[in-house]
Design a protein around this motif. Structure first.
Motif, PDB file in Angstrom:
ATOM      1  N   SER A   1       5.524  55.171 -67.518  1.00 20.71           N
ATOM      2  CA  SER A   1       5.845  54.449 -66.289  1.00 20.71           C
ATOM      3  C   SER A   1       5.245  53.057 -66.244  1.00 20.71           C
ATOM      4  CB  SER A   1       5.346  55.240 -65.069  1.00 20.71           C
ATOM      5  OG  SER A   1       3.932  55.403 -65.117  1.00 20.71           O
ATOM      6  N   GLY A   2       4.173  52.843 -66.999  1.00 19.51           N
ATOM      7  CA  GLY A   2       3.516  51.539 -66.951  1.00 19.51           C
ATOM      8  C   GLY A   2       3.872  50.592 -68.069  1.00 19.51           C
ATOM      9  N   ILE A   3       4.323  51.123 -69.223  1.00 24.90           N
ATOM     10  CA  ILE A   3       4.494  50.222 -70.369  1.00 24.90           C
ATOM     11  C   ILE A   3       5.844  50.381 -71.071  1.00 24.90           C
ATOM     12  CG2 ILE A   3       2.058  49.775 -70.903  1.00 24.90           C
ATOM     13  CD1 ILE A   3       3.868  52.473 -72.756  1.00 24.90           C
ATOM     14  N   TRP A   4       6.819  51.041 -70.433  1.00 24.73           N
ATOM     15  CA  TRP A   4       8.117  51.206 -71.091  1.00 24.73           C
ATOM     16  C   TRP A   4       8.774  49.863 -71.384  1.00 24.73           C
ATOM     17  CZ3 TRP A   4      12.479  49.141 -68.912  1.00 24.73           C
ATOM     18  CH2 TRP A   4      12.407  48.790 -67.563  1.00 24.73           C
ATOM     19  N   PHE A   5       8.547  48.890 -70.490  1.00 26.66           N
ATOM     20  CA  PHE A   5       9.169  47.579 -70.674  1.00 26.66           C
ATOM     21  C   PHE A   5       8.649  46.898 -71.936  1.00 26.66           C
ATOM     22  CE2 PHE A   5       9.494  42.990 -69.694  1.00 26.66           C
ATOM     23  CZ  PHE A   5      10.869  42.918 -69.543  1.00 26.66           C
ATOM     24  N   ASN A   6       7.404  47.164 -72.310  1.00 27.30           N
ATOM     25  CA  ASN A   6       6.834  46.561 -73.515  1.00 27.30           C
ATOM     26  C   ASN A   6       7.575  47.010 -74.762  1.00 27.30           C
ATOM     27  OD1 ASN A   6       4.867  46.425 -71.357  1.00 27.30           O
ATOM     28  ND2 ASN A   6       3.389  45.745 -72.856  1.00 27.30           N
TER      29      ASN A   6
ATOM     30  N   GLY B   1     -10.461  53.741 -87.071  1.00 29.84           N
ATOM     31  CA  GLY B   1     -11.001  53.190 -85.832  1.00 29.84           C
ATOM     32  C   GLY B   1     -11.381  54.273 -84.844  1.00 29.84           C
ATOM     33  N   SER B   2     -10.555  55.306 -84.720  1.00 30.67           N
ATOM     34  CA  SER B   2     -10.861  56.404 -83.802  1.00 30.67           C
ATOM     35  C   SER B   2     -12.087  57.181 -84.252  1.00 30.67           C
ATOM     36  CB  SER B   2      -9.651  57.344 -83.702  1.00 30.67           C
ATOM     37  OG  SER B   2      -8.517  56.658 -83.209  1.00 30.67           O
ATOM     38  N   LEU B   3     -12.262  57.307 -85.564  1.00 29.17           N
ATOM     39  CA  LEU B   3     -13.399  58.054 -86.092  1.00 29.17           C
ATOM     40  C   LEU B   3     -14.710  57.289 -85.919  1.00 29.17           C
ATOM     41  CD1 LEU B   3     -14.408  60.547 -87.694  1.00 29.17           C
ATOM     42  CD2 LEU B   3     -13.976  59.231 -89.786  1.00 29.17           C
ATOM     43  N   ILE B   4     -14.695  56.005 -86.248  1.00 28.89           N
ATOM     44  CA  ILE B   4     -15.936  55.220 -86.219  1.00 28.89           C
ATOM     45  C   ILE B   4     -16.318  54.839 -84.797  1.00 28.89           C
ATOM     46  CG2 ILE B   4     -16.974  53.022 -86.902  1.00 28.89           C
ATOM     47  CD1 ILE B   4     -15.502  53.203 -89.500  1.00 28.89           C
ATOM     48  N   PHE B   5     -15.336  54.423 -83.995  1.00 26.47           N
ATOM     49  CA  PHE B   5     -15.624  53.931 -82.652  1.00 26.47           C
ATOM     50  C   PHE B   5     -15.392  54.980 -81.560  1.00 26.47           C
ATOM     51  CE2 PHE B   5     -14.465  50.237 -85.262  1.00 26.47           C
ATOM     52  CZ  PHE B   5     -15.568  49.432 -85.066  1.00 26.47           C
ATOM     53  N   HIS B   6     -15.094  56.209 -81.977  1.00 25.44           N
ATOM     54  CA  HIS B   6     -14.972  57.339 -81.049  1.00 25.44           C
ATOM     55  C   HIS B   6     -13.900  57.085 -79.980  1.00 25.44           C
ATOM     56  CE1 HIS B   6     -18.621  58.857 -82.926  1.00 25.44           C
ATOM     57  NE2 HIS B   6     -19.222  57.720 -82.649  1.00 25.44           N
ATOM     58  N   LEU B   7     -12.741  56.670 -80.430  1.00 25.76           N
ATOM     59  CA  LEU B   7     -11.613  56.468 -79.535  1.00 25.76           C
ATOM     60  C   LEU B   7     -10.712  57.688 -79.565  1.00 25.76           C
ATOM     61  CD1 LEU B   7     -12.582  53.470 -79.735  1.00 25.76           C
ATOM     62  CD2 LEU B   7     -10.191  52.812 -79.625  1.00 25.76           C
ATOM     63  N   GLY B   8     -10.210  58.059 -78.416  1.00 25.82           N
ATOM     64  CA  GLY B   8      -9.280  59.171 -78.323  1.00 25.82           C
ATOM     65  C   GLY B   8      -8.207  58.889 -77.291  1.00 25.82           C
ATOM     66  N   PHE B   9      -7.108  59.589 -77.388  1.00 27.63           N
ATOM     67  CA  PHE B   9      -6.023  59.391 -76.433  1.00 27.63           C
ATOM     68  C   PHE B   9      -6.462  59.872 -75.045  1.00 27.63           C
ATOM     69  CE2 PHE B   9      -3.523  60.008 -80.440  1.00 27.63           C
ATOM     70  CZ  PHE B   9      -3.025  58.714 -80.503  1.00 27.63           C
ATOM     71  N   VAL B  10      -6.133  59.090 -74.041  1.00 25.15           N
ATOM     72  CA  VAL B  10      -6.480  59.450 -72.671  1.00 25.15           C
ATOM     73  C   VAL B  10      -5.230  59.797 -71.865  1.00 25.15           C
ATOM     74  CG1 VAL B  10      -8.583  58.079 -72.629  1.00 25.15           C
ATOM     75  CG2 VAL B  10      -6.429  57.016 -71.966  1.00 25.15           C
ATOM     76  N   GLY B  11      -4.092  59.778 -72.499  1.00 23.89           N
ATOM     77  CA  GLY B  11      -2.849  60.106 -71.811  1.00 23.89           C
ATOM     78  C   GLY B  11      -1.802  60.541 -72.807  1.00 23.89           C
ATOM     79  N   ASP B  12      -0.560  60.340 -72.458  1.00 29.86           N
ATOM     80  CA  ASP B  12       0.554  60.706 -73.318  1.00 29.86           C
ATOM     81  C   ASP B  12       0.583  59.780 -74.540  1.00 29.86           C
ATOM     82  OD1 ASP B  12       2.875  61.531 -74.468  1.00 29.86           O
ATOM     83  OD2 ASP B  12       4.193  60.938 -72.814  1.00 29.86           O
ATOM     84  N   PRO B  13       0.463  60.314 -75.773  1.00 31.73           N
ATOM     85  CA  PRO B  13       0.429  59.455 -76.955  1.00 31.73           C
ATOM     86  C   PRO B  13       1.806  59.009 -77.443  1.00 31.73           C
ATOM     87  CG  PRO B  13       0.130  61.719 -77.621  1.00 31.73           C
ATOM     88  CD  PRO B  13       0.207  61.725 -76.119  1.00 31.73           C
ATOM     89  N   THR B  14       2.886  59.581 -76.895  1.00 31.39           N
ATOM     90  CA  THR B  14       4.213  59.257 -77.423  1.00 31.39           C
ATOM     91  C   THR B  14       4.603  57.789 -77.253  1.00 31.39           C
ATOM     92  OG1 THR B  14       5.192  60.071 -75.348  1.00 31.39           O
ATOM     93  CG2 THR B  14       5.065  61.605 -77.200  1.00 31.39           C
ATOM     94  N   PRO B  15       4.218  57.097 -76.161  1.00 30.80           N
ATOM     95  CA  PRO B  15       4.550  55.658 -76.114  1.00 30.80           C
ATOM     96  C   PRO B  15       3.904  54.870 -77.250  1.00 30.80           C
ATOM     97  CG  PRO B  15       3.977  56.447 -73.925  1.00 30.80           C
ATOM     98  CD  PRO B  15       3.647  57.546 -74.880  1.00 30.80           C
ATOM     99  N   LEU B  16       2.676  55.244 -77.622  1.00 34.93           N
ATOM    100  CA  LEU B  16       2.012  54.556 -78.731  1.00 34.93           C
ATOM    101  C   LEU B  16       2.703  54.870 -80.048  1.00 34.93           C
ATOM    102  CD1 LEU B  16      -0.352  52.830 -79.809  1.00 34.93           C
ATOM    103  CD2 LEU B  16      -1.632  54.963 -80.076  1.00 34.93           C
ATOM    104  N   LEU B  17       3.109  56.124 -80.261  1.00 32.12           N
ATOM    105  CA  LEU B  17       3.764  56.497 -81.506  1.00 32.12           C
ATOM    106  C   LEU B  17       5.077  55.742 -81.684  1.00 32.12           C
ATOM    107  CD1 LEU B  17       3.143  60.364 -81.479  1.00 32.12           C
ATOM    108  CD2 LEU B  17       1.841  58.589 -82.661  1.00 32.12           C
ATOM    109  N   LEU B  18       5.901  55.734 -80.648  1.00 28.22           N
ATOM    110  CA  LEU B  18       7.170  55.007 -80.731  1.00 28.22           C
ATOM    111  C   LEU B  18       6.926  53.508 -80.779  1.00 28.22           C
ATOM    112  CD1 LEU B  18      10.227  54.961 -80.718  1.00 28.22           C
ATOM    113  CD2 LEU B  18      10.180  55.092 -78.216  1.00 28.22           C
ATOM    114  N   GLY B  19       5.984  53.036 -79.974  1.00 22.17           N
ATOM    115  CA  GLY B  19       5.684  51.608 -79.976  1.00 22.17           C
ATOM    116  C   GLY B  19       5.167  51.123 -81.308  1.00 22.17           C
ATOM    117  N   THR B  20       4.390  51.955 -82.002  1.00 25.51           N
ATOM    118  CA  THR B  20       3.889  51.570 -83.323  1.00 25.51           C
ATOM    119  C   THR B  20       5.022  51.423 -84.315  1.00 25.51           C
ATOM    120  OG1 THR B  20       1.786  52.710 -82.891  1.00 25.51           O
ATOM    121  CG2 THR B  20       2.312  52.215 -85.179  1.00 25.51           C
ATOM    122  N   LEU B  21       5.988  52.343 -84.295  1.00 24.16           N
ATOM    123  CA  LEU B  21       7.138  52.240 -85.200  1.00 24.16           C
ATOM    124  C   LEU B  21       7.928  50.959 -84.936  1.00 24.16           C
ATOM    125  CD1 LEU B  21       8.490  55.913 -85.249  1.00 24.16           C
ATOM    126  CD2 LEU B  21       7.319  54.694 -87.087  1.00 24.16           C
TER     127      LEU B  21
END
Length: 366
Positions: A335-340, A236-256
């Motif tokens: 700060s914005g999504i830890w509760f998720n 998805g990042s390759l085809i639609f040219h998406l990249g991280f715009v901030g700290d990627p660690t919430p996504l990494l932990l959230g994905t697990l």
């Protein structure tokens, strides 16, 4: 711990030998990403518009051209009653310019333009109405036919997504749907297959507890889910040219955490069903529909009516999609999504408890 790892290794070995399951794990998620990423478009374009110019003046032709300069409409040619074109879906909207259009405007009098919009699709109808209204106001200002000064002047700036790229909104949402459906589907099928082949009886006869069996299977399919996530998010990042715009660690932990909750959901359904058809239907009805319609993927959560709005609070996809969109669009971070992340972990624990209890009752013969 050794028994949990042994169970995980056994599951991975079975998974590797099944070509259909391999296709289900890696080919179908990629196809789903491409279909959803390219097919879903929330912004209406190329709307057929019929303009009936009864004035045929320079001013009316300029207004006609201004309507189509927005690149939102495509012109439609129709002879006869224009409403018939609307009835036959040849046009989605009609603009009728009266014969005294230019004369009344030059005389500083108001001129009523008739606009008929097909209201079958309420969202498109609203887009068409607002676009024609805004275009008319811009036309009057550009032709110096409207006051140039106003009491209030709004300077509007789009934040986070100034280019209005729909892929920035759609694709991170697709990650949430895909990574919920396919890991849960694989784990549900794996659990039910144990029952259909009778190998679950060997587990009952051993000293392996229900919790250890669940953890062993979940560990195996968590590994599969991680590979699936890397492939889907990478593509998805390759085809639609998406990249991280901030700290990627919430996504990494959230994905697990999200993958673990997804696998637990599948194991819970597998423990409560007796054949693969029922397991697949359960994932499709309970998992897919809720992740698609009650997660905020397409429709805003505020639009979900009561009491379905209460159900959306226990949909893990809702919380992961917010994490994903924050990582690729907003960039607020912890700060914005830890509760998720806390909610996803809590829902995963509830699903684990439900799966363990269902399997424990089967072991006891209840």
């Amino acid at each position: 711990m050794k028994r949990i790892l042994a169970q995980a290794v056994k599951e991975l070995a079975q998974f590797r030998r099944d070509r259909l399951t391999l296709a289900l794990a890696f080919i179908l998620p990629m196809m789903t990403l491409l279909i959803f990423g390219f097919a879903i478009r929330l912004e209406a374009k190329d709307i057929p518009l019929l303009v009936q110019d009864l004035d045929q003046s320079v001013l009316s032709r300029q207004y006609h051209d201004r309507l189509f300069a927005t690149n939102l409409f495509t012109p439609v040619t129709w002879q006869g009653n224009p409403e018939i074109a609307l009835d036959r879906s040849i046009a989605r909207a009609i603009v009728v310019i009266p014969p005294d259009f230019s004369r009344r405007i030059i005389a500083n009098k108001s001129s009523d333009i008739q606009v008929i919009v097909d209201g079958t699709d309420a969202n498109n109808a609203r887009v068409i109405r607002n676009s024609i209204k805004a275009t008319t106001q811009f036309f009057l200002q550009s032709e110096h036919l409207a006051p140039t000064t106003a009491s209030i002047s709004a300077a509007t700036r789009l934040w986070f997504n100034p280019g209005r790229q729909e892929s920035l909104y759609i694709v991170p949402g697709v990650y949430g749907v895909v990574l919920w459906i396919f890991p849960s589907l694989l784990s549900a099928i794996a659990m039910v297959r144990e029952k259909e082949k009778g190998t679950i009886l060997q587990v009952y006869a051993s000293d392996l507890s229900a919790g250890e069996l669940i953890l062993g299977k979940s560990l195996a399919y968590l590994v599969v889910g991680i590979g699936m996530a890397i492939g889907v998010i990478g593509l998805g990042s390759l085809i639609f040219h998406l990249g991280f715009v901030g700290d990627p660690t919430p996504l990494l932990l959230g994905t697990l955490l999200y993958l673990w909750a997804s696998v637990m959901f599948g194991l819970m359904l597998g423990a409560r069903t007796n054949n693969q058809n029922s397991a697949v239907q359960g994932v499709a009805l309970v998992g897919f529909l809720t992740a698609l319609l009650l997660s905020g993927f397409i429709y805003p959560l505020s639009n979900i009516p009561f009491p379905l709005s209460l159900v959306s609070n226990v949909i893990p996809a809702r919380y992961f999609i917010e994490i994903s969109r924050d990582a690729f669009v907003r960039g607020i971070g912890w700060s914005g999504i830890w509760f998720n992340l806390v909610i996803i972990f809590g829902l995963g624990m509830l699903l684990f408890t439900a799966a363990r209890k269902a399997l424990s009752r089967m072991q006891l013969g209840d």
